[in-house]
Structures are given as C-alpha cells and as structure tokens.
Enzyme design. Structure first.
Site, mmCIF file in Angstrom:
data_model
loop_
_atom_site.group_PDB
_atom_site.id
_atom_site.type_symbol
_atom_site.label_atom_id
_atom_site.label_comp_id
_atom_site.label_asym_id
_atom_site.label_seq_id
_atom_site.Cartn_x
_atom_site.Cartn_y
_atom_site.Cartn_z
ATOM 1 N N GLN A 1 0.910 -1.118 0.144
ATOM 2 C CA GLN A 1 -0.147 0.426 0.181
ATOM 3 C C GLN A 1 1.095 1.160 -0.312
ATOM 4 O O GLN A 1 2.090 0.970 0.671
ATOM 5 C CB GLN A 1 -1.195 0.111 1.278
ATOM 6 C CG GLN A 1 -1.705 -0.471 1.454
ATOM 7 C CD GLN A 1 -1.688 -2.085 1.636
ATOM 8 O OE1 GLN A 1 -0.706 -2.533 2.170
ATOM 9 N NE2 GLN A 1 -2.111 -3.135 1.441
ATOM 10 N N LYS B 1 5.161 4.021 0.808
ATOM 11 C CA LYS B 1 5.364 3.347 -0.756
ATOM 12 C C LYS B 1 5.435 1.769 0.632
ATOM 13 O O LYS B 1 7.189 1.852 -0.056
ATOM 14 C CB LYS B 1 6.256 3.845 -1.479
ATOM 15 C CG LYS B 1 5.228 2.027 -2.830
ATOM 16 C CD LYS B 1 5.555 2.254 -4.164
ATOM 17 C CE LYS B 1 5.384 1.868 -4.534
ATOM 18 N NZ LYS B 1 5.744 2.522 -6.511
ATOM 19 N N ASP C 1 5.458 2.013 -17.629
ATOM 20 C CA ASP C 1 4.347 2.276 -17.090
ATOM 21 C C ASP C 1 4.034 3.215 -16.888
ATOM 22 O O ASP C 1 2.735 3.793 -16.142
ATOM 23 C CB ASP C 1 4.244 1.911 -15.959
ATOM 24 C CG ASP C 1 2.763 1.207 -14.943
ATOM 25 O OD1 ASP C 1 2.058 0.997 -16.639
ATOM 26 O OD2 ASP C 1 3.155 0.991 -14.510
#
Length: 1491
Positions: free
Chosen positions: A741, A757, A860
C-alpha cells in the site's frame, strides 16, 4: 609482422611473454630463443628485483595449467567470485606491496629508463624459455616467434627505458626464467603438442603475437583495446583472440576458484605464479614483474600480498599456458597465453607475475573475454564494459561510490604521479607499478600478454595479472605517449583490457543499474587513455606505441610507487591492474562499446573498475577460487582503491575500485548502487577519493540499507534504513502499489507530508522484491523536477535484530503529491484549459526526456502514475517496471509492460526489442485523454485494444510501417478489416498544434514516432513557459487519487451517494447527468444532435438517475430495458399521444421546435425535456418515441435556457413517468421525481414540463408546457395517477442520497444549460469526439452530461460513421462494451470515447448487453421517447451486466441508452452535446464511470 611490431612495442614485456607463448610456432622458435636469451639477460638484471618481489617455484607452471580452465569459468562467474577473489587479491596485493617497496625506486627509474633493457633481459630469458617451449611444441615455437618479435622490440624499448630496468628484470627474470622456462617448455610441449594440431593453436599463436605487441608500451595503451580487440589487433590470429576469449569465458571459472584457493592458501602457489610469469623461472619473472615490469609491482605489488599471490598466480598461469595441459590452456592460452606469458616473462618478471594473475581464473577470464571482445570490436564496447564490470563484481551502490571516490583519488594521485613521473608513470607509480612501468614497455607488455594468458589459464593468475594490467593500463593512460612508444606495452594493456572486460562482464551483470554511471565513469576514463585509443586498433599499436614511448621516460618517478605502498597490498595490486586496464581500455573501449553492447557493458565496468576493478578483478578471480576468503578484502579494497585512484589519473578508475570493494558492502546494502557517485565508503588509502566519501559513511555504518542519493549528501545525516516508520504519523491510505500500500504520512520531525510506499517482505520468496530493488536503484539515479523524488527508506523495525523475528516491511519515502491525473480527470472536479494541458505535457515530456537520456525506459506511463500537486507541478512516478535500456544491446525485453489502454501497437504485436518510443505512445494517449477527459483507447483484451487503435490510427500495414511484418503477432492479430487513419478527423476539435503533436506521438511505426525531445520542440510545447502558467484550480479540500476515485465510483454504483466528499462534485455530475440523460433519449430517435443533447441531460439523469439507477434493483433495470425496447415502435405522433401532447397543437409545434432546436444544438435542454417526455411516453407505452424525440430535443433547448426550476421539474416528471411506466424502474424514477416534484409541485404530464422548458429557453415550445414545469411537472391527465404511484414507490426505493443527487443535478444543469448550448454548438463541430470528450472518461467528464455522455460518446463515435440505426446498434454494442470495460475499471463513458469504440469493440461488450438492450438499440426512437429515466435504467442495467462497477458507468450507461436510441443523432448531438458537457464539467462528476 604486426605481432612482432607489437612485440617490439612491448619490447620488455612481449619478449619474455612471447618466449613462453610463442612456442607454438616452429618458425618463431629461433627468434623466440634469441629473444629468450635476451630476456634471460634482462631477467638476470631483473632477478635482483625479481628476487625481492618474491620467489616463484616451478610448481607455478602446473598450477597455472590447472588454473587456466578455472580462469575460463571465472570469466563466466566473475560476479559470484568477486567477493571470494578479494582475499586472494589481498594476498597478491601484499606481495605486490612488498615488491613495490623493494622495487619502487628501481622500477620508477628503470621503468622509464631501463624498461627497455629489462625487457631485453627478460626477452633473452624468455627467449631461452621460448626455445624450450618451442621444443615442447610447434605452437610454443610460433608463440616464441611472436614473443621474439615482441622481445626484440621490447629489447629496444628496454634500452629506451634504461639499463637499470634491464639489469633488474634480467637478473630476476633470468633466475626465474631458467626455472620457469624449463617447466614451461615441458608443459608447453605437452599442451602445445595438442594445441598445435588445432586451428585454435594458430589463433592462439596469433593472439600471443598480438598480446606480445600489446605487452610492450603499446600493449599498455592498447591493453584496454586488447581486452576487447586482442585478436583484431593481432591481425595474425583472430582465432587466437577468440580462443583466449572462449577459454576465459567458461572453464577457467571452476579452475579459477579451486586454483585460486590453492594460490591463496599456500605461499607455494604465489611462488608458482611467479615462476609462471617467466616460462619456468617464476622467481625471476615474478621478481622483475614485481619490481619494475609489472604495473602490479609498481602500483600494488610494493610490499603487498599481491606480489606473492600474483606470483603464485603466475606460476599457475605460467604452467597453464606453458604446458597447456588443460583444454583451457590449449584454447585460451596455449598459443595466446603462451605468447602472453613468454612476452611478460622474458621481458620482465613483473609481467610474469601479471601473467600469473592473468592466468588466475579472474585474469584469464579477463584476457579471454577481452580477446573475444577485441575480435568482435569491443573497443567501442569497452567503455560500457567497464561500468558493467563494476556492477557485476559488487553491489552496484558500493562499487559506484567506491569508483567515484577512487576516481577522485586517482585524479589527484594521477596529477601527483604525473608530476612525479612526468606523466607516463603516473598510473604505474600509483599502482605501485612505477618500477614495473620502467620496465613497462617490455615487461608490462609481456606481463599483459602473460596476464591475458594467465587469465585464461587461471583465476589466480588473473588476480595477479589484473593489477599488472591495471597498472599497465594506467601507465598507458598516464603515459599516453609512452604507450605510443611501446606498442608491445599497449598490447599488454589490451590484454589487461581483455581481462578487465571479462571481469567487467560479470560485474556488469551484477550492477546493471550502476552501468550508466559506470559507463560515464568509463567515458571519463576514456579521455585520459586517448593515446591508448590511438594504439588500440590492431594496426595502431605499431604506430601509436612510438608516441607513447616518449612518455615512458616520465614513468620513472618513484614517488608514484611510494603512493602505491599505502594501498593495502592485496587490493591495491588488483585495483591497480584494473585501473591500468581501465585506463587503457577506455580509449579502445569506447569505440568498441557500440560494436559490442554486452561487452561494452563489461568494458565500461572495466574502465570504471580501473580503480574499483582492481579490487573487483581481484575479488572476482578470488571469489571464483575461494569465495569465502576474499570477503574480508573489501575493507582493504577501499583503501587500495583509494590508493589506486590517486595513482590513477582517471577518476573513474577509483570509482571502479570503490565498486569492487563495495560489492561486499553492497550485498549488505541494496540501495548502495546509487552511491556510485558518492565514492568508496572505505577509502583509507586514498584521502583524495575520500573527499568523495559519502560511501565511507556506509562503510562506517555497515547496517545502512541505503546510502544517500548522489545529490543528497546532506541527507546522509539520517542514513537510509536507519529510521523507523514510527517517525511518521500515517494519515491514511492513498493507493495500492505492486508490492504494498501507499500511505499519506507526516514526518514527526519536520512536519512535511510524505508518501510511504510499503514493500512487504513476508510473501517474498526471493527476499527483497526485484521491482522494489529496481525502483530504488533507478530512482536514486534520476534527479529531476519532473521525476518523483525518493527521500529515504525506512523500516518497520526499531532494531535490526527484530528482522530475525519476522521479515517485516520497508517503506520507500517519497515527497507527497496531492493528486494523480486519473483521479482528477475522473473526479470531474477540474476543467483543464489548453494552457493547463500544455503545462502538463511540457512537464511530463521533460521528465520522460530526462529518463530516456539516462537510458531508462519507464514502461508504465498512465494517468494514475502522473502525480500533481496543488501548485500544478507534474511528476512522473512508479518506476517499478522501469529498466535500463541499451540501444546497442540486441537482447529482448518483455512486451507485457504498460497498462493495456496505453500500450503501443508494437508491444501488442509482440515486439521484444523495443525502444523509448513505447513511452512516447503512452504520453500521446494521455494528451488525447486530457482533451477528451477519458482514455482514448479502452479495451480489456489485447486484440480489442489493437482493433481500437486500428480504427483511430489506421491498420498496421507494411505501407505505413515497413517493419511490422517482422513482428511475431502481425499475422495472428490482424484486424478483421483494414481501417484508414481517422485520427485527425476524430480529434478535429483540439487545437491544430496539439493535433499535430498528437498525430506524431500516435504514429504506428515506432521508428517514425517522435521522441520525447522532439515533442518538446513541437509547436504545441516549444513556447510554453511553465513559470508564467497559472496553476489549475485543483480541489484543495480533496486529494484526488486513483484509489479514492475507484472507491467513489464503486459507491456510486452501489447506490451510495458520494455527494459529501465534495458535494460540488456530486451535484455537478448529477446535474449534468440529468441533462444528458434526457438528451440521450432524444438522441435515440433520428436527430443525432438531439441525441447528444439528450444524452447530456439523460446522462445527468442517468447519473442523478445514475446514482438512482445504480441503486435500482435488477428488476427495475429490467423494467427500464423492457420499456426502452417496447418504445422502439414509437413515432413522434405516438409519443405525443402517449404524452398527451397529441391533443395540444402546441405540443406538436413544440415537437417541431424541438427538432429545430436539435439542429440549433440545444441538446442538453432538449435531452432533459425528452427524457421527461420519455417518462410520460413510457407510461403511455412509449408508442411515439420518435415524436417525443424531436420535441424533447426542442424542449431540451428550451430547458437548457430555462431556469433550474424548469430543469428540476422536467427531471422530476421524467423520473416519475419512467417509474410509472415500469414500477420497478418507475420506483426509482418516482423517487427522483418526488424529490424533483416537491419543488415542481403537481407532476403535470411530462409533456407539459417539457414543453415549458423548451418554450422558455428556446421560446419555441408553447408556454403551456413551460409553466407547469416550474411549479412541478404537471401530471398529464392519464399519466398523473401512475406517476404519483410511481413516485411514491420511487422515493421509497430511492436512497435519500440519490434524491439529493437528482436535485443537485436539476439545480446545476439549470445554471449550466445556457453554457451548454454554446458549448454544444462548439461540440457539434467535433461531433463524435466532442461528445466523446465529455463522456470520454467517467472521471474525465467534468459535467454530469459527460458522465451520462460516456455511453453516448461511445454511440456518438459509432455515429461518427453516421449510421443511425447501425449507430444505435453499435451504441448498444458500445454500451455493452463499455460495460465490460467498466469491469476493467474503465467507465462505460470511457468506452464511450467515441471513435475508440467500434462495432468490433462493442462486440466484446455486446455479449454482456442483454437482448432487450439490443432491441432497445434497434428501437432508438422508443428509447429516446421511452423517458430518459427508463433508458438510463436500462443502460445502467446493461452496465451492471457488464459490471461497469462504477456508478458513473450506470449513469453514463443510461445516457448511452438514450444515445442508442439515436445513434445517428448521437453523432450530430455529440457535437452539440459536447459543448454543454464541457460546461457541465463541474457537474461532470465523471459520471462515476469505472476508470
């Protein structure tokens, strides 16, 4: 002959080496014998020094043979061996240091003035040995010939160097040469007899010649080249070079580890190495190499264990190469190694030691890889290789920091040494090889050749040789002129390079991330060896050595040697060798880098390693033989590295050493790779490198998990991994990453907001997640205002011992960003102007361009990975999929990267050798999304995604994309039909400059697609000044992140109204949605524009209703669907009758006016009114949907202009009528209508409110309808009872939130309608896309209409084709498709992204669409008439089927349902509607469509 010339260049080194190596050729035996005699003389002189260096026993020869195979394996497994090698290197370094101590003064002076004499003596000795070797085999003879040529030249060079060197080398070498030569001749006879027959022997013979050439000064300068292009330089024996490479690469590993251990373990092994250097006079060879000839002796040998180790290594490698008993000996060093050995032995015993080192597994590895690389053209590669090597040897961070420190130290030391040694000896003295440098040209070249041989033959030898090679390389760098003078020297350097490259290859594997920095380092190093660069080419060695020879005289400065002694003996020797090889390598390496990408990686490592590499090479070879012992060396290595760095002028070399030393540290500290810039954590030897000693802190504090990023020295105060996560107050969860998470937190000490993180380790089978490691390593190298900054790493443990209990977790600490682009677009809270889009794209492309120039692919890029703060600053985040990209490398990467919606066509077609163009495509998708408010390509399958791309950008075909036929899936994933490129038509509504950029970024052919840098030069972005841009009006009260957006969408779908978070958001969406829902119903009839307009109110309803519909039961949805389906038969007159409008001529007039208003782009109001009409129609069975559609369009116009009260009334009427028509669906509608009707008053027939609304705004509708609307929808005489009942049921079924949302929608659309109309007109121009933009993205829709519009958009895009019925059908399909998309998290509105959704795409969703819905699509008119509410409900139902998931999808679905009714209208309406939708943006709460 080129080899003899090179030999001559090497004079000292090559003569002896050739004696040993050349035995393979019979013709060269006489020459080699003569040279051996010369070498023996030199050895006699050198024997004095050699004896000091260490005694080498004949045993070394056998060991060398054993080691050769080891060397090959060492090359392969240099990574794992890096740590074990350190111990051996320490020993070697100690020996070297001892030798240095004794030989420093002699070497410095002799190196410059007497190196030629030494090389001659060595050559004589080696010639004698060569004669013996020649007797052993024709191979030995040929090698001797090469050696003899080199020895002759080396003799000449030796004369240049000075008699002192000759005397030392000859005395020492003669004693050793006699012994070693005897042993070598025996072994060589045995081994070479086998090799002679093979072509390999010839190749090796040629390789030895090249090695010999390199051995001399030429070799030094060339040795970098040689590492990579040994065989190319040895024009005589390309195969020989390849042989050396082959052997180095595989067998030596295993042998290296075992042999190396034995060397380490026993002094005898060291003596063996020494004896190996001279063919069998290991003692003399070792001594000479230690004292003057070998860079080792000067730099690292001074009294360092290296000298002993290396001597043992030499013995082994000598026995290897001389006897070549093992296949490795034959392949690698039988001929090449023999020549190397003989060269280094006869000219200078020190070279012998180098040779033994090269024979050592690591060294032989290096030489073989280098020769291979040379062949392939690794010159260009060399720069890359050295950086790669560093990563392979040790952890990236440690090595990088070390390298930096060592580079700095090397630069300082190089300056000092340069002054002392007049430039040329700078490197050698630094590496305690200044004495060796004196003998440098001959001895070093010989040593280098030997080093190469030894590398091949044995890892241990490799260790020893590496220092020599490094010193030689450094000498060549320092004495670029000297290198030119001594071609043979250059060749040895090349040998070193080869060895370095081998080492660097493993290192490269280890430190892939470090490679960029290392490459930079190697590049930096490369400039110093420019002379070497000249010499690197095979022809160059002869030519360039002469220029380098003049610098040799400066080599004598003894002070350089004294500096070396401080270096820890083991590591300094190795690091010095590495440094030399690195220094020499860079010139040749850089050219080679392009040729050999993988080798280039290794070579840059070698260069960077020059400082670190010494330790790295030492560590690697030792690791191979005995992994455990070398581990302690790392601490010494740092000091040695530092020493090397001062001695080595190129700062990059020290960095290499740092890396080498740090590798062990790196094992403990994962984040260290970024430390590369920092410098060696433990550089005691080099105070200068210590200047760059942020890594030192890591050394001091070994528990450190991460070292500060290069530019973050200040943060070293709180070392990474030192703090615990309890230093932060966790505020809440803001996201979910790939490995945990993401939390919003506040630093208790500073009070600043951060994002944590989490990296969970409990489920990790591999330890620390590779994605996290990659992200850490990459982010620490990326420092840019548009790239997210990782501040530090913290753990969830107070004490390191707590990790024994459980693995726990780590937290990456990032600067906090308030929003991400996806959350903002889907929230509907923000409307981005063209200037805002310019600002965002400028920042995004600047960050991407920075990453690409650092050779990183992001892989990404999507809206949720683009972070914004409230000041409008954009940062690129989430580098978990990023990786280093090497354009020269042909290795494949996975194509399963980048989220599907943003994935470029080449990846969809299976491309694995892609370029940074993949990221540009993703950014192009985001540019389109910023204008359309929704993803432009939304599919849930790769085939569907390719279909969507083909419809907008044209089908991939060889005409526009020539290389597409080479892609794996080109034939299997061909679209069903060929499409032409329609991008410019679809996006005609955006500014022309933006359209040009979008067109360029979404080019199918990646080679024609613009680069990130070119986008910044485009007309759209080139004049953007970020400082002058006004920040967008972002919601400060709500952080819009992807996670929040998804939750919000789910709540909407589940029926929970999310007005509270930002009530404005809900109200905006609802209002817009209400408006769009009605227009959608209108749009279902013939007029496309009205459809769009209706879609807006209908969507608003759908969204206002959208929330309601989300709350609707499945039965209610089914009722709505049925109503819509039944309405297909309705005609305008029928609809009027159903609505009781038939009795009123005014209603008929209003219907006509509605049609006109539709034409006039009054979709929003007309849609709302239509939905109202539809409600009554539905209650009347929706017989006249067509009529209703037109009137509703008209009414919509009036409604848009009409007051909010009218809008509310109309919505209420529509809802109530819809509820009436179908009690399940009606109940929902009732609830809405009740809430609406409260203000409205009596719920007159929906016709009345519609008429009123239409009349008021457009003044076209009769006032009759208008007055009833404001008070409340007056119930038409027949429908009112039904409506009331429905309303009563509806309120019960509807949640209060839903009713509130409806009210908000009504009130907001009122304010919005006027704006909507103008916008609608604007939207009309873009039609499909304009419609699309609003519904484009559920989150993207700023206004309610957009929300509802998403479905419409899909329809409109289909309508773009302008097929009314087909459009309706496609709309149904789109709807279904959008539903499925919403499954993916896309909003149906997202799917609605007009052109994106095509019939084929719709097919995917089509399966999910209920048949009734399809029938409804078939009956657009009915739908339009069927009351926007029923349509909305049906659509919602569809989306539920499709699992739109987000409430917005339901709303948009309803809107789409209306659109379905009039697909053709949808296109016209789309344009109309688009404007209003944009105005509604505030209401465009993104219709909660799943992202």
């Amino acid at each position: 002959m080129p080899n003899p010339e090179r030999h001559g260049g090497k004079k000292d080194g090559s003569g002896g080496a050739s004696g040993t190596l050349q035995p393979s050729s019979g013709g060269g035996s006489s020459n080699s014998r003569e040279r051996h005699r010369l070498v023996s003389k030199h050895k006699r002189h050198k024997s004095k020094h050699s004896k000091d260096m260490g005694l080498v026993t004949p045993e070394a020869a056998p060991l060398g043979t054993i080691i050769k195979p080891l060397v090959e394996y060492d090359d392969i497994s240099s990574d794992s061996d890096t740590f074990s090698d350190d111990m051996a290197f320490k020993l070697d370094r100690r020996e070297n240091d001892e030798r240095r101590g004794t030989d420093r003064s002699d070497r410095l002076h002799k190196h410059r003035h007497h190196q030629h004499r030494r090389s001659r003596d060595l050559l004589k000795t080696k010639q004698t040995e060569k004669e013996k070797n020649q007797e052993v085999s024709s191979k030995s003879g040929s090698m001797k010939d090469r050696i003899s040529g080199s020895s002759k030249r080396s003799n000449e060079e030796n004369e240049d160097y000075g008699k002192a060197q000759i005397s030392k080398s000859s005395s020492n070498k003669e004693s050793r040469s006699s012994k070693l030569h005897k042993e070598k001749t025996r072994k060589e006879r045995e081994l070479k007899s086998g090799h002679k027959d093979r072509s390999k022997s010839h190749r090796k013979r040629e390789t030895p010649k090249s090695y010999k050439t390199v051995d001399s000064p030429k070799r030094r300068s060339r040795s970098p080249h040689r590492k990579w292009s040994d065989s190319p330089k040895q024009d005589d024996s390309p195969s020989g070079a390849s042989y050396g490479q082959d052997y180095d690469l595989s067998p030596p590993r295993s042998h290296t580890s075992s042999n190396y251990d034995s060397y380490k373990k026993s002094p005898g092994s060291t003596s063996r190495r020494q004896s190996i250097s001279p063919p069998y006079k290991e003692p003399s060879a070792y001594q000479s190499s230690t004292r003057s000839p070998s860079p080792y002796s000067r730099r690292q040998r001074s009294v360092s264990p290296y000298s002993r180790r290396r001597s043992s290594s030499y013995e082994r490698s000598g026995s290897y190469s001389g006897r070549s008993p093992s296949p490795y000996g034959r392949r690698r060093s039988s001929s090449p190694f023999m020549s190397k050995r003989s060269l280094s032995r006869s000219p200078l015993p020190s070279r012998k030691s180098m040779k033994s080192r090269s024979r050592s597994p690591a060294y032989s590895r290096h030489s073989s890889s280098h020769s291979k690389k040379k062949r392939s053209g690794s010159r260009s590669r060399h720069s890359s290789i050295s950086p790669v090597r560093l990563p392979l040897n040790s952890s990236l961070g440690a090595e990088l920091s070390r390298k930096k420190k060592e580079r700095a130290a090397a630069a300082a030391a190089a300056k000092m040494d340069g002054k002392e040694s007049k430039g040329s000896p700078i490197f050698l003295p630094r590496k305690e090889n200044s004495l060796v440098e004196a003998k440098d040209s001959g001895l070093e070249s010989k040593k280098l050749t030997r080093g190469v041989k030894l590398e091949k033959s044995a890892p241990d030898t490799e260790l020893v040789n590496i220092p020599h090679l490094n010193t030689e390389v450094k000498n060549s760098l320092d004495t670029g002129k000297v290198k030119l003078d001594e071609n043979s020297e250059k060749h040895p350097i090349k040998d070193l390079k080869a060895q370095g490259s081998r080492d660097s290859k493993p290192i490269a594997l280890k430190e892939e991330i470090v490679t960029p920095k290392e490459t930079e380092t190697s590049e930096k190093e490369t400039p110093p060896p420019v002379p070497a660069v000249t010499s690197p080419p095979p022809p160059l060695p002869t030519t360039s050595p002469p220029p380098q020879t003049p610098p040799l005289p400066p080599l004598p400065p003894l002070p350089a040697i004294p500096q070396q002694p401080p270096l820890p003996p083991p590591q300094p020797a190795f690091s010095h060798v590495l440094a030399s090889s690195t220094s020499t390598l860079p010139p040749s390496t850089h050219p080679r880098t392009s040729t050999l990408s993988s080798q280039a990686n290794s070579q840059p490592l070698a260069q960077v390693s020059v400082k670190t590499q010494v330790s790295v090479t030492a560590a690697i070879p030792h690791l191979k033989t005995s992994t455990l012992p070398p581990l302690p060396l790392p601490p010494l290595l740092p000091g040695d590295d530092d020493m090397d760095s001062p001695k080595e002028t190129p700062p990059s070399k020290p960095v290499k050493k740092e890396k080498e030393q740090r590798p062990r540290h790196l094992l403990t500290d994962l984040p260290l790779p970024p430390e590369l810039p920092g410098g060696d954590p433990s550089p005691p030897d080099s105070p200068e490198p210590k200047a760059v000693t942020p890594p030192q802190q890591p050394y001091k504090k070994r528990p450190k998990i991460c070292c500060p990023r290069y530019g973050e020295r200040r943060q070293t105060e709180s070392d990474w991994g030192k703090r615990c996560v309890d230093k932060f107050d966790i505020i809440g969860i803001i996201g979910e990453g790939t490995y945990g998470q993401v939390y919003k937190a506040k630093d208790k000490d500073t009070g600043e907001l951060v994002a944590l993180k989490k990296v969970r380790l409990d489920n990790e089978k591999e330890g620390f997640p590779i994605t996290a490691i990659r992200e850490i390593k990459i982010l620490r190298q990326l420092i840019h205002r548009s790239v997210v900054n990782m501040k530090e790493i913290v753990t969830d443990k107070q004490d390191a011992l707590d990790f024994k209990k459980d693995k726990g977790a780590f937290y990456l600490v990032f600067e906090y960003m308030d929003h991400d682009l996806m959350g903002l677009l889907e929230s509907g809270l923000v409307h981005f102007s063209e200037d805002h889009i310019k600002s965002f794209m400028k920042q995004l492309m600047e960050g991407l361009d920075y990453c690409h120039k650092k050779n990183f692919l992001h892989r990404d890029i999507k809206c949720s990975n683009i972070l914004l703060n409230n000041s409008g600053q954009i940062k690129l985040a989430d580098f978990g999929l990023a990786r280093l990209y090497n354009s020269e490398e042909s290795r494949p990467y996975t194509n399963k990267v980048i989220t599907l919606w943003y994935r470029p066509p080449e990846l969809l077609l299976g491309e694995e050798r892609y370029t940074p163009a993949i990221d540009v495509w993703s950014c192009g998708c985001i540019l389109g999304e910023l204008f359309t408010k929704k993803p432009i390509f939304q599919a849930n399958l790769e085939l569907a995604q390719l279909e969507l791309i083909s419809r907008l950008c044209g089908s991939p075909c060889p005409a526009v994309w020539p290389d597409v036929i080479k892609l794996p899936y080109f034939n299997t994933m061909k679209p069903k039909k060929q499409y032409r490129r329609r991008l410019r038509e679809e996006f005609s509504f955006i500014p022309s400059a933006a359209l040009d950029l979008l067109d360029h970024m979404l080019t199918l052919d990646p080679s024609k697609r613009c680069t990130a840098e070119q986008t910044l030069q485009s007309d759209f972005l080139k004049d953007v000044e970020l400082s002058k841009m006004d920040p967008p009006d972002l919601p400060h009260w709500q952080d819009c992140h992807e996670l929040w957006s998804k939750k919000r969408r789910r709540q909407r779908q589940s029926g929970v109204v999310i007005e509270e978070p930002p009530p404005s958001k809900a109200s905006r969406k609802e209002t817009t949605s209400g408006t769009s829902a009605e227009p959608v119903k209108n749009s279902s009839p013939a007029p496309p524009q009205p459809a769009s307009g209706k879609v807006e109110p209908g969507t608003g309803d759908a969204i206002g209703l959208g929330d309601i519909t989300q709350q609707l039961n499945q039965s209610e949805l089914a009722v709505l669907l049925n109503l819509l389906q039944s309405q297909t038969d309705l005609s305008i007159p029928q609809m009027a009758q159903l609505l009781n409008i038939h009795s009123n001529p005014e209603m008929q007039q209003q219907l006509e006016a509605l049609n006109q208003s539709i034409s006039a782009l009054t979709e929003a109001t007309s849609q709302q009114q239509d939905s109202e009409h539809m409600a009554p129609e539905e209650s009347l069975k929706e017989a006249p949907p067509a009529l209703v559609v037109q009137p509703s369009a008209e009414q919509t116009t009036s409604e848009a202009s009409s007051t909010p009260a009218d809008m509310q009334n109309m919505l209420a009427v529509l809802l109530s009528q819809l509820m009436k028509t179908q009690e399940p669906a009606g109940s929902l509608e009732e609830n809405n209508s009740d809430k609406n009707s409260g203000p409205q008053g009596p719920r007159r027939t929906p016709t009345m409110p519609q008429e009123e609304a239409a009349a008021c705004p457009p003044h076209i509708l009769p006032p009759e309808k208008r007055p009833p609307e404001p008070p409340g929808p007056p119930p038409p005489p027949p429908p009112p009872p039904l409506i009331e009942g429905d309303l009563s049921s509806a309120p019960q079924e509807l949640n209060p939130a839903v009713t509130a949302a409806l009210l908000q929608l009504l009130s907001q659309p009122e304010a919005e309608p006027p704006g909507h109309l103008p916008h609608e007109h604007q939207a009309l121009r873009p039609m499909e896309y304009s419609t699309r933009p609003h519904p484009n993205r559920t989150y993207g829709n700023t206004d309610g209409p957009e929300t509802g519009f998403s479905a419409t958009d899909t329809d409109e895009r289909n309508s773009g084709p302008a097929l009314t019925e087909s459009l309706t059908q496609t709309l149904v399909k789109n709807r279904t498709f959008s539903g499925s998309v919403s499954h993916l998290g896309e909003s149906s509105s997202y799917q609605g992204t007009g052109s994106v959704q095509f019939p084929g795409d719709q097919d995917l969703r089509f399966a999910r669409v209920p048949l009734p819905l399809h029938s409804v699509v078939g009956q657009p008119f009915l739908k339009a008439e069927g009351s926007s509410n029923s349509v909305v409900h049906a659509e919602t139902k569809l989306q539920n089927y499709g699992e739109l998931g987000p409430g917005t999808t339901g709303a948009s679905s309803s809107g789409a349902g209306l659109n379905w009714g009039g697909s053709a209208q949808s296109s016209a309406y789309g344009k109309l509607y688009r404007g209003p939708t944009r105005v509604p943006p505030r209401g465009g709460r993104g219709r909660g469509v799943p992202y």
